[in-house]
Enzyme design. Structure first.
Site, mmCIF file in Angstrom:
data_model
loop_
_atom_site.group_PDB
_atom_site.id
_atom_site.type_symbol
_atom_site.label_atom_id
_atom_site.label_comp_id
_atom_site.label_asym_id
_atom_site.label_seq_id
_atom_site.Cartn_x
_atom_site.Cartn_y
_atom_site.Cartn_z
ATOM 1 N N ASP A 1 0.945 -1.119 -0.030
ATOM 2 C CA ASP A 1 0.075 0.047 -0.260
ATOM 3 C C ASP A 1 0.848 1.203 -0.105
ATOM 4 O OD1 ASP A 1 -1.689 1.996 0.423
ATOM 5 O OD2 ASP A 1 -2.804 1.019 2.161
ATOM 6 N N SER B 1 -2.057 15.061 -13.663
ATOM 7 C CA SER B 1 -3.156 15.268 -14.626
ATOM 8 C C SER B 1 -3.141 16.865 -15.208
ATOM 9 C CB SER B 1 -4.216 14.736 -13.938
ATOM 10 O OG SER B 1 -5.581 15.392 -14.710
ATOM 11 N N TYR C 1 -9.285 14.513 -5.796
ATOM 12 C CA TYR C 1 -8.311 14.157 -6.870
ATOM 13 C C TYR C 1 -7.695 15.109 -7.689
ATOM 14 C CZ TYR C 1 -6.807 11.866 -11.363
ATOM 15 O OH TYR C 1 -6.211 11.509 -12.459
ATOM 16 N N ASN C 2 -8.342 16.096 -8.336
ATOM 17 C CA ASN C 2 -7.662 17.135 -8.971
ATOM 18 C C ASN C 2 -6.793 17.766 -7.990
ATOM 19 O OD1 ASN C 2 -8.842 16.268 -11.376
ATOM 20 N ND2 ASN C 2 -10.382 17.756 -11.227
ATOM 21 N N ALA C 3 -7.231 18.125 -6.660
ATOM 22 C CA ALA C 3 -6.379 19.072 -5.991
ATOM 23 C C ALA C 3 -5.072 18.398 -5.512
ATOM 24 C CB ALA C 3 -7.029 19.039 -4.739
ATOM 25 N N SER C 4 -5.206 16.882 -5.551
ATOM 26 C CA SER C 4 -4.067 15.971 -5.225
ATOM 27 C C SER C 4 -2.924 16.269 -6.543
ATOM 28 C CB SER C 4 -4.562 14.580 -4.789
ATOM 29 O OG SER C 4 -4.771 13.763 -6.017
ATOM 30 N N LYS C 5 -3.482 16.272 -7.574
ATOM 31 C CA LYS C 5 -2.677 16.229 -8.619
ATOM 32 C C LYS C 5 -1.689 17.496 -8.722
ATOM 33 C CE LYS C 5 -3.475 12.099 -10.044
ATOM 34 N NZ LYS C 5 -2.347 11.001 -10.042
HETATM 35 C C1 LIG Z 1 0.796 6.730 -16.821
HETATM 36 C C2 LIG Z 1 -0.565 7.151 -15.993
HETATM 37 O O1 LIG Z 1 -1.326 8.063 -16.360
HETATM 38 N N1 LIG Z 1 -1.075 6.179 -15.129
HETATM 39 C C3 LIG Z 1 -2.156 6.357 -14.405
HETATM 40 C C4 LIG Z 1 -3.324 6.184 -14.800
HETATM 41 O O2 LIG Z 1 -3.495 5.007 -15.732
HETATM 42 C C5 LIG Z 1 -4.581 6.045 -14.135
HETATM 43 O O3 LIG Z 1 -5.928 6.129 -14.712
HETATM 44 C C6 LIG Z 1 -4.586 7.359 -13.159
HETATM 45 C C7 LIG Z 1 -5.684 7.292 -12.250
HETATM 46 O O4 LIG Z 1 -5.708 8.164 -11.168
HETATM 47 O O5 LIG Z 1 -3.318 7.528 -12.736
HETATM 48 C C8 LIG Z 1 -2.099 7.637 -13.640
HETATM 49 O O6 LIG Z 1 -3.365 8.010 -13.760
HETATM 50 C C9 LIG Z 1 -2.824 7.056 -12.660
HETATM 51 C C10 LIG Z 1 -3.564 5.543 -12.966
HETATM 52 O O7 LIG Z 1 -4.932 5.656 -13.348
HETATM 53 P P1 LIG Z 1 -5.793 4.376 -13.993
HETATM 54 O O8 LIG Z 1 -4.871 3.520 -14.699
HETATM 55 O O9 LIG Z 1 -7.119 5.046 -14.300
HETATM 56 O O10 LIG Z 1 -6.233 3.758 -12.472
HETATM 57 P P2 LIG Z 1 -6.288 2.255 -12.348
HETATM 58 O O11 LIG Z 1 -6.295 1.574 -13.573
HETATM 59 O O12 LIG Z 1 -7.025 2.127 -11.437
HETATM 60 O O13 LIG Z 1 -4.836 2.002 -11.818
HETATM 61 C C11 LIG Z 1 -4.561 2.481 -10.516
HETATM 62 C C12 LIG Z 1 -3.192 1.610 -9.971
HETATM 63 O O14 LIG Z 1 -2.981 2.069 -8.659
HETATM 64 C C13 LIG Z 1 -2.796 0.929 -7.834
HETATM 65 N N2 LIG Z 1 -3.260 1.152 -6.524
HETATM 66 C C14 LIG Z 1 -4.332 2.064 -6.147
HETATM 67 N N3 LIG Z 1 -4.048 2.313 -4.773
HETATM 68 C C15 LIG Z 1 -3.128 1.919 -4.415
HETATM 69 C C16 LIG Z 1 -2.255 1.198 -5.505
HETATM 70 N N4 LIG Z 1 -1.139 0.422 -5.413
HETATM 71 C C17 LIG Z 1 -0.689 0.655 -4.131
HETATM 72 N N5 LIG Z 1 -1.281 1.156 -3.217
HETATM 73 C C18 LIG Z 1 -2.303 1.808 -2.946
HETATM 74 N N6 LIG Z 1 -2.686 2.249 -1.890
HETATM 75 C C19 LIG Z 1 -4.059 -0.016 -8.321
HETATM 76 O O15 LIG Z 1 -3.431 -1.298 -7.847
HETATM 77 P P3 LIG Z 1 -4.793 -2.494 -7.724
HETATM 78 O O16 LIG Z 1 -4.246 -3.593 -7.030
HETATM 79 O O17 LIG Z 1 -5.932 -1.762 -6.636
HETATM 80 O O18 LIG Z 1 -5.279 -2.695 -8.978
HETATM 81 C C20 LIG Z 1 -3.764 0.092 -9.798
HETATM 82 O O19 LIG Z 1 -2.821 -0.835 -10.357
HETATM 83 C C21 LIG Z 1 -3.407 7.853 -11.541
HETATM 84 O O20 LIG Z 1 -2.604 8.447 -10.627
HETATM 85 C C22 LIG Z 1 -4.429 9.140 -11.816
HETATM 86 O O21 LIG Z 1 -4.293 10.118 -10.745
HETATM 87 C C23 LIG Z 1 -3.827 9.561 -13.419
HETATM 88 N N7 LIG Z 1 -4.454 9.983 -14.150
HETATM 89 C C24 LIG Z 1 -4.213 11.108 -14.757
HETATM 90 C C25 LIG Z 1 -5.044 11.684 -15.596
HETATM 91 C C26 LIG Z 1 -6.355 10.963 -15.893
HETATM 92 C C27 LIG Z 1 -6.638 9.888 -15.545
HETATM 93 C C28 LIG Z 1 -7.806 9.080 -15.796
HETATM 94 N N8 LIG Z 1 -7.889 7.689 -15.936
HETATM 95 O O22 LIG Z 1 -8.779 9.533 -16.246
HETATM 96 C C29 LIG Z 1 -5.693 9.173 -14.711
HETATM 97 C C1 LIG Z 2 -11.361 16.401 -11.886
HETATM 98 O O1 LIG Z 2 -11.772 17.511 -12.614
HETATM 99 C C2 LIG Z 2 -12.610 17.354 -13.893
HETATM 100 C C3 LIG Z 2 -12.996 18.678 -14.317
HETATM 101 O O2 LIG Z 2 -13.995 19.366 -13.413
HETATM 102 C C4 LIG Z 2 -13.987 16.361 -13.322
HETATM 103 O O3 LIG Z 2 -14.686 16.187 -14.439
HETATM 104 C C5 LIG Z 2 -13.527 15.230 -12.887
HETATM 105 O O4 LIG Z 2 -14.636 14.504 -12.521
HETATM 106 C C6 LIG Z 2 -12.626 15.360 -11.380
HETATM 107 N N1 LIG Z 2 -12.135 14.206 -11.181
HETATM 108 C C7 LIG Z 2 -12.471 13.653 -10.043
HETATM 109 C C8 LIG Z 2 -11.853 12.125 -9.624
HETATM 110 O O5 LIG Z 2 -12.970 14.242 -9.229
#
Ligand SMILES: [C]C(=O)[N][C]1[C]([O])[C]([O])[C]([C][O])O[C]1O1[C]([C]OP(=O)([O-])OP([O])(=O)O[C][C]2O[C](N3[C]=NC4=C3N=[C]N=C4[N])[C](OP([O])([O])=O)[C]2[O])[C]([O])[C]([O])[C]1[N+]1=[C][C]=[C]C(C([N])=O)=[C]1
Ligand SMILES: *[C@@H]1O[C@H](CO)[C@@H](O)[C@H](O)[C@H]1NC(C)=O
Ligand SMILES: *[C@@H]1O[C@H](CO)[C@@H](O)[C@H](O)[C@H]1NC(C)=O
Length: 321
Positions: free
Chosen positions: A111, A188, A201-205
């Site tokens: 993990d 991303s 998600y977007n904040a972590s990126k």
């Molecule tokens: C080159 C690249 O881009 N890569 C990647 C991709 O592919 C993905 O999609 C994403 C999501 O978020 O990232 C990057 O990107 C990455 C990945 O994605 P995906 O491929 O769609 O997803 P999946 O198929 O589900 O795969 C995932 C992986 O990881 C792992 N894990 C989770 N959790 C955990 C892990 N490992 C260790 N530890 C922990 N805690 C899994 O495994 P399993 O066993 O559960 O199966 C798998 O292998 C990520 O980072 C994201 O953020 C990115 N992106 C960016 C932009 C856009 C996107 C979409 N898809 O839309 C994404």
């Molecule tokens: C990240 O931002 C985009 C654009 O607003 C949105 O469509 C998408 O769902 C967001 N991703 C997540 C996993 O919340």
């Protein structure tokens, strides 16, 4: 004496506009500089991956899996990591990678959000292969978020996406220093563009981009960091399963012939090619880079687009509350 100027809102703003104007004036030269850099990168040597060791987290599915095969084709030794769930999945990837040409594949379950497990898989890789050349921080989760949920439910998103990249990086750096290695980070395009409803998600990126851009200066030129900023169209093409429904399918149906979309395998090949040439950032599909430029120079323009594309329900919420 100058303090008076910089306390004044108008003169402060003036500095910004003067710089903007200068930037526009020198932009023809910047354009040619970019063009020459791009052309030069086409002729840069590829790193010979034969006999090198690559560690990939999250390699059991998605692009991580395809990256393992792409490295295998180039003759690299692989250490692949995934969290336990579909136990046989990772073993299958390992077998397939050997078929693709990797001389030896080590697979481990860990993990990435647990610091001790990260230390262990980096140590085990070194024990088994004796060196490390590329670290690919790929593991990530993307749960859909709403501000109405209990936000503590999203703590694991940061733990896996952000800390799950930082921990292996920290333990790998001493070994990468010895081999002039590379770190590849899976961010991303959304991390650059800050779209509405981005969620954690977007904040972590965005946090990943920010951290690794600044880490670059600490480890360069010994270690090269490549930040991947992949676009949404490409990710919806990952499997046929994704592409038969949802926004991706509609976008592809409507714009597929116009927009330069890209299959996952082609994208992964472009990524590994770029990494081996020493690219510091890779954006696929490439046209998304234009959006970064707009975001940087004319943020208002992008906000306008976002407002039009994502009519906000929150404005009604505000009115009600
Ligand atoms: C080159 C690249 O881009 N890569 C990647 C991709 O592919 C993905 O999609 C994403 C999501 O978020 O990232 C990057 O990107 C990455 C990945 O994605 P995906 O491929 O769609 O997803 P999946 O198929 O589900 O795969 C995932 C992986 O990881 C792992 N894990 C989770 N959790 C955990 C892990 N490992 C260790 N530890 C922990 N805690 C899994 O495994 P399993 O066993 O559960 O199966 C798998 O292998 C990520 O980072 C994201 O953020 C990115 N992106 C960016 C932009 C856009 C996107 C979409 N898809 O839309 C994404
Ligand atoms: C990240 O931002 C985009 C654009 O607003 C949105 O469509 C998408 O769902 C967001 N991703 C997540 C996993 O919340
Ligand atoms: C890559 O390196 C291996 C050994 O490390 C060598 O046998 C092979 O010829 C090299 N390939 C190229 C294209 O230089």
């Amino acid at each position: 004496m100058y303090e008076a100027y910089f306390n004044n809102k108008f003169t402060n703003a003036l500095v910004f506009y003067i710089f903007l104007l200068l930037l526009i004036l020198v932009s023809p030269f910047l354009f040619f500089w970019e063009l020459i850099t791009t052309l030069r990168s086409c002729f840069r040597c590829h790193e010979n991956m034969s006999g090198k060791v690559v560690l990939i987290t999250g390699a059991s599915s998605g692009l991580g899996e395809l990256m393992a095969y792409e490295y295998a084709k180039r003759g690299a030794f692989l250490a692949i990591i995934a969290i336990k769930e579909p136990e046989s999945q990772l073993k299958q990837v390992a077998d397939k990678a050997r078929e693709h040409g990797s001389p030896d594949v080590l697979f481990m379950f860990a993990d990435v959000s647990k610091v001790d497990e990260c230390r262990m898989f980096v140590d085990d890789t070194i024990k088994h292969f004796g060196r490390l050349d590329h670290l690919v921080c790929n593991a990530g989760i993307a749960p859909l978020y709403s501000i109405n949920h209990d936000v503590t439910k999203f703590v694991p998103v940061m733990d896996i996406n952000f800390w799950g990249s930082i921990y292996p990086t920290q333990f790998a750096i001493p070994h990468l220093m010895k081999t002039n290695g590379k770190i590849i980070v899976n961010a991303s395009a959304a991390g650059m563009l800050h779209p509405p409803k981005g969620g954690f998600y977007n904040a972590s990126k965005a946090a990943l981009i920010s951290f690794y851009e600044s880490l670059r200066f600490e480890v360069s030129p010994t270690i090269t960091i490549t930040i991947l900023t992949l676009g949404f169209i490409q990710t919806n093409l990952i499997t046929a399963e994704y592409s038969t429904k949802g926004v991706g399918a509609r976008l592809r149906k409507d714009f597929g012939d116009i927009l330069p979309t890209m299959g996952a395998e082609k994208c992964v090949k472009a990524i590994v090619d770029g990494v081996c040439k020493g690219a510091t950032s890779i954006t696929e599909p490439r046209f998304i880079k234009a959006l970064f430029l707009i975001k940087f120079m004319f943020p208002q323009l992008l906000s306008l687009c976002f407002n039009m594309c994502f009519p906000s329900k929150n404005r009604n919420l505000k009115r009600d509350g």
